[in-house]
Motif scaffolding. Structure first.
Motif, short mmCIF file in Angstrom:
data_model
loop_
_atom_site.label_atom_id
_atom_site.label_comp_id
_atom_site.label_asym_id
_atom_site.label_seq_id
_atom_site.Cartn_x
_atom_site.Cartn_y
_atom_site.Cartn_z
N ASN A 1 35.09 -15.07 15.59
CA ASN A 1 35.29 -15.33 14.21
C ASN A 1 33.90 -15.55 13.55
OD1 ASN A 1 38.07 -14.67 14.24
ND2 ASN A 1 38.54 -16.91 14.44
N VAL A 2 33.23 -16.50 14.29
CA VAL A 2 31.78 -16.46 13.51
C VAL A 2 30.83 -15.20 13.32
CG1 VAL A 2 29.58 -17.69 13.84
CG2 VAL A 2 31.88 -19.07 14.18
N LEU A 3 30.75 -14.62 14.47
CA LEU A 3 30.34 -13.46 14.48
C LEU A 3 30.73 -12.48 13.27
CD1 LEU A 3 29.59 -12.41 18.27
CD2 LEU A 3 27.63 -12.92 16.26
N GLN A 4 32.33 -12.39 13.35
CA GLN A 4 32.86 -11.31 12.21
C GLN A 4 32.46 -11.84 10.91
OE1 GLN A 4 35.26 -8.80 13.13
NE2 GLN A 4 34.54 -8.18 11.09
N GLN A 5 32.30 -13.15 10.72
CA GLN A 5 32.12 -13.54 9.25
C GLN A 5 30.52 -13.35 9.19
OE1 GLN A 5 34.33 -14.11 6.96
NE2 GLN A 5 35.88 -14.11 8.55
N LEU A 6 29.68 -13.49 10.18
CA LEU A 6 28.33 -13.29 9.91
C LEU A 6 28.14 -11.73 9.82
CD1 LEU A 6 25.34 -14.21 10.31
CD2 LEU A 6 25.43 -13.72 12.67
N TYR A 7 28.98 -10.94 10.43
CA TYR A 7 28.96 -9.59 10.24
C TYR A 7 28.94 -9.20 8.87
CZ TYR A 7 30.28 -4.63 11.33
OH TYR A 7 30.57 -3.30 11.38
N ASN A 8 30.18 -9.68 8.14
CA ASN A 8 30.60 -9.40 6.81
C ASN A 8 29.71 -9.99 5.65
OD1 ASN A 8 32.93 -8.24 7.59
ND2 ASN A 8 34.19 -10.04 7.45
N MET A 9 28.93 -11.34 6.31
CA MET A 9 28.17 -12.17 5.43
C MET A 9 26.84 -11.33 5.06
SD MET A 9 26.84 -15.91 6.06
CE MET A 9 28.51 -16.67 5.77
N VAL A 10 26.43 -10.67 6.28
CA VAL A 10 25.05 -10.02 6.23
C VAL A 10 25.07 -9.21 5.14
CG1 VAL A 10 23.61 -8.20 7.35
CG2 VAL A 10 24.47 -10.25 8.53
N ASP A 11 26.23 -8.14 4.72
CA ASP A 11 26.00 -7.43 3.35
C ASP A 11 25.65 -8.01 2.29
OD1 ASP A 11 26.58 -5.41 5.61
OD2 ASP A 11 28.73 -5.14 4.65
N SER A 12 26.40 -9.29 2.09
CA SER A 12 26.07 -9.94 0.92
C SER A 12 24.88 -10.57 1.07
CB SER A 12 27.24 -11.20 0.92
OG SER A 12 28.58 -10.66 0.91
N ILE B 1 31.13 -18.09 2.26
CA ILE B 1 30.59 -19.61 3.16
C ILE B 1 32.19 -20.28 3.37
CG2 ILE B 1 29.68 -21.86 3.01
CD1 ILE B 1 27.96 -20.60 0.56
N ASN B 2 33.11 -20.07 2.68
CA ASN B 2 34.41 -20.59 3.22
C ASN B 2 35.12 -19.84 4.41
OD1 ASN B 2 36.82 -22.34 2.47
ND2 ASN B 2 37.80 -20.30 1.99
N ALA B 3 34.77 -18.54 4.45
CA ALA B 3 35.23 -17.72 5.51
C ALA B 3 34.82 -18.42 6.73
CB ALA B 3 35.37 -16.37 5.13
N PHE B 4 33.59 -18.65 6.64
CA PHE B 4 32.52 -18.86 7.86
C PHE B 4 33.00 -20.38 8.22
CE2 PHE B 4 28.80 -17.82 9.88
CZ PHE B 4 28.33 -18.95 10.69
N ILE B 5 33.20 -21.19 7.39
CA ILE B 5 33.37 -22.52 7.74
C ILE B 5 34.76 -22.68 8.50
CG2 ILE B 5 33.73 -25.12 7.10
CD1 ILE B 5 31.69 -24.42 4.76
N LEU C 1 33.95 -24.01 -2.94
CA LEU C 1 33.86 -24.71 -1.57
C LEU C 1 34.59 -26.21 -1.32
CD1 LEU C 1 30.17 -23.76 -0.29
CD2 LEU C 1 32.54 -22.99 0.52
N LEU C 2 34.18 -27.19 -2.25
CA LEU C 2 35.06 -28.53 -2.28
C LEU C 2 36.49 -28.16 -2.37
CD1 LEU C 2 32.48 -30.66 -4.44
CD2 LEU C 2 32.43 -30.25 -2.26
#
Length: 389
Positions: A34-45, A287-291, A367-368
């Protein structure tokens, strides 16, 4: 400490041993995935936010919402496949495992063309419906059309990893996701920094990376799991298995669709508040999806865990496992809230320059509020997936 039992496929048998230990060990690869998947999605952003501009960041955020909506129904089928296979594994019915997988692949071949056309044709009207800011509309439309045009790669990987999780293997999909993540990062940087392709570059990188991981995953499954081998005559849908897959998968797909519609409704409301708010919420969502990855991993674990024990008729273990997962989820929820309080603004700076104080403030607020409700999210994930399994 007792050794983890393996089933006939060489993967984890969750019908024996400590429920807490099994859930932790099975969920750790899922968490990493899941972390990798979010990192995967986050890289584009991260790439477009820093090297293309804030309007491109808005475009990627809107494009991801559309892609999630279009693919949500089949994602439900992937989870349904995980549960069906886990139940048959728990019951020791290898023939049913093979026939279920054959039916799943046949369904994918039938649905992929109309789903791709739907995504490409509907992306423009959907972007208009959710009121994407004018300065980001064309970039968002380009991103959507490229990613949705290659949606078979995304669905193929999700389906193959779901099959392996149902068999009790949560580690191997992580390896292929890591490969996809590396490919995506490299291609993102090459397409944007070297070829100056704008949002089209990360979109193409996403499609290529997902496609490669899906193909490698399929190759591995064919070599590793003999139960999945089928002749050309056997590779066809069986209506009894298709009926059960629809019985489980359609409600799960509709749940994903409801979530996707809610995401679009939120996106539409935010889009009417201006580009700064959109950029802030987009960064906050990433960030929320990552956390929340640990909570997602717990939920994903409970489906095959409950499925295997349901198939083995060990109902007391299901209750014990659920209580254990909820307790772990509550502890993680508190840690995530503390993380957001102290590091939320710094995390936002991954996406935007430190001088963008307004965007950072919006992201921090988002985020909060999200992390403050993680205990409720724990119950949603663990209880829902346990019932479905």
């Amino acid at each position: 400490m007792s050794e983890i039992k393996r089933n006939g496929h060489g993967a984890m048998d969750m019908t024996q041993g400590s429920p807490t230990r099994l859930i932790v060990l099975f969920s750790l690869p899922l968490l990493a995935g899941n972390v990798l998947q979010q990192l995967y999605n986050m890289v584009d952003s991260v790439v477009v936010g820093n090297y293309v501009g804030s309007s491109a960041l808005t475009a990627v955020g809107a494009g991801f919402s559309i892609m999630f909506l279009i693919s949500s129904l089949f994602l439900g089928f992937s989870m349904g496949a995980t549960i069906m296979i886990a139940q048959y594994v728990g019951a020791g019915d290898q023939g049913a495992v093979g026939r279920t997988v054959d039916t799943i692949y046949s369904a994918l071949l039938v649905i992929i063309v109309p789903l791709t056309l739907l995504g490409v044709l509907a992306s423009g009207p959907l972007l208009t419906l959710i009121r994407v800011p004018q300065e980001a509309y064309e970039q968002a439309r380009t991103y959507c059309m490229v990613v949705l045009g290659g949606i078979i790669g995304t669905l193929g990987y999700n389906m193959n990893s779901g099959i392996m999780r149902g068999l009790g293997d949560s580690r191997t999909p992580l390896i292929f996701l890591f490969i996809a993540c590396v490919i995506n990062i490299v291609l993102d940087l090459v397409f944007v920094l070297v070829f100056d392709m704008g949002v089209e570059g990360p979109a193409i990188a996403t499609v290529l990376a997902q496609g490669v991981s899906g193909i490698i995953c399929l190759w591995y499954m064919y070599r590793k799991f003999p139960v999945l081998h089928a002749s050309r005559e056997e590779w066809r849908p069986e209506f009894s298995y298709m009926g059960k897959l629809c019985y489980i998968g359609i409600p799960m797909g509709l749940q994903y669709s409801v979530t996707a519609i809610g995401t679009l409704a939120l996106q539409a409301a935010v889009n009417g508040l201006g580009a700064a708010v959109v950029a802030g919420v987009t960064a906050g969502q990433k960030i929320n999806a990552f956390i929340q990855c640990p909570l997602e991993a717990l939920g994903q674990t409970m489906a095959p865990y409950a499925g295997q024990n349901m198939g083995a008729e060990k109902y007391g273990r299901i209750e014990k496992g659920l209580k254990s997962a909820v307790g772990m989820g509550f502890a993680v929820s508190v840690l995530c809230f503390v993380l957001a309080i102290f590091f939320g603004k710094q995390l936002t700076m991954l996406f935007v320059d430190a001088s963008e104080t307004t965007i950072i403030s919006y992201s921090y607020q988002f985020l909060l509020y999200c992390t403050g409700g993680y205990c409720l999210l724990t119950l949603v994930n663990t209880v829902r997936f346990t019932i479905q399994g």
